[in-house]
Enzyme design. Sequence first.
Site, PDB file in Angstrom:
ATOM      1  N   GLU A 270       0.739  -1.169   0.005  1.00 15.15           N
ATOM      2  CA  GLU A 270      -0.038  -0.148   0.101  1.00 15.15           C
ATOM      3  C   GLU A 270       0.860   1.261   0.017  1.00 15.15           C
ATOM      4  OE1 GLU A 270      -3.933  -1.990   1.993  1.00 15.15           O
ATOM      5  OE2 GLU A 270      -2.949  -0.434   3.235  1.00 15.15           O
ATOM      6  N   GLU A 378      -6.176  -7.801  -1.710  1.00 15.87           N
ATOM      7  CA  GLU A 378      -6.453  -7.484  -0.386  1.00 15.87           C
ATOM      8  C   GLU A 378      -8.186  -7.340  -0.279  1.00 15.87           C
ATOM      9  OE1 GLU A 378      -4.862  -5.466   2.734  1.00 15.87           O
ATOM     10  OE2 GLU A 378      -2.808  -5.772   1.826  1.00 15.87           O
TER      11      GLU A 378
END
Length: 441
Positions: A270, A378
């Site tokens: 991320e 995710e």
Amino acid sequence: MKISLFIAPCLAQFALSQTGNWGQCGGENWSGDVNCNVGWLCQYSNPWYSQCVPESDSSTASGSSTSATSTTFSTSASTTSTSTTSTTSSAPSSTTTTSSSPSGYPHTSGTKFVIDGVEGYYAGTNAYWISFLTNNADVDLVMSHLQSSGMKFLRVWGFNDVNSQPNSGTVWFQLLENGSATINTGSDGLERLDYVVQSAEAHDIKLIINFVNNWGDYGGIAAYVNNYGGSATSWYTNSAAQSAYQNYIKAVVSRYPTSPAIFAWELANEPRCNGCATSVITNWVSATSQYIKSIDPNRMVAIGSEGMGLATGSDGSYPFGYSEGNDFEATLAISTIDFGTIHLYPSQWGEADSWGTSWIQAHGVACNNAGKPCLLEEYGSSSHCSSEAPWQAAAIDSLAADSFWQWGDDLGSGDTPNDEYSIFYGSSDYTCLVTNHVAAI
């Protein structure tokens, strides 16, 4: 995945050449800028890749040798002696696969993935913690459950950064202290990742291995900042930090030169650069992915980004915006990025779970436009089945694969890490999101 949002001020940007620090400046068919910034020069790595490196480092790096570095770099911790180039015992040692014949490794075919020679849609999951387990039997138990469940790939942390050496018996991979970097290749270091790779090979599970965390868990970018200065936003252009980061990447990648268990290498978990121009992350992605390809051209490379910064199908909401410094379409277009990654946590982004389907579909259009597969890497909701099953259905229709956050299991000595999104093996949510999902595929 990170529950709290991390926001940091962006430093003022200095005037740069078109080729950023650590960026590509030459190579076969290269049509971009060949000039580097003041204090940097264009250094040859191989026929298709030259890179801007600090002038002070050029005398210590050439060709395919270790990347230029402006910091002291130790290849092993003082308590270990294992070579950083060792491979797992079960990895084939005499087989060489060239970049012109990558069919033995997972690869892409248009907007699909090919694993073990079979093109199709694949399901997987995340278990960031598995490389930190100290009992080999626990690793094998999880891998056997994944295999019997029909899961095909697993995303794990390939990093565990610290700023001071832990007590004996604590797993850590890299010590960032006093301006230098020390990689622990011993039994409480990268040998733990070695066993994960070995067990994955034995159970026909493919691994996505990530190299650094945007968040502070297990060190991450914050650990580099503590050691080399700057901030979370300047990390992407900090030469000393990027040198250590690339050295770490090479140390990990070099351990598994022919392992069939590697699905892809991943730049970061991320990555964000809050308030920065999107060129900061885009240039960093380009430079880092090119570097990885220069040392391992046969494996796929992905970013690990959340999918933020997307104009296609945008509803104007925060995740579609560019405030976190990401441009999904620009980074997906980089030639050394093989597929896109998407994360989905509506509750963390101020959206309803039902919003998630439009997020998946919009990215599916962008991925098709780019001609590359995309992975819903995710996703999680505290509602589990009722919210996530529709996302899975949308992913099957729009994307190439999905991997929920996160796998849960009973190791006998206790449960694996359990957050609000964990799906435990054998539970009713497992039946819905694993058994039924694999059957639908």
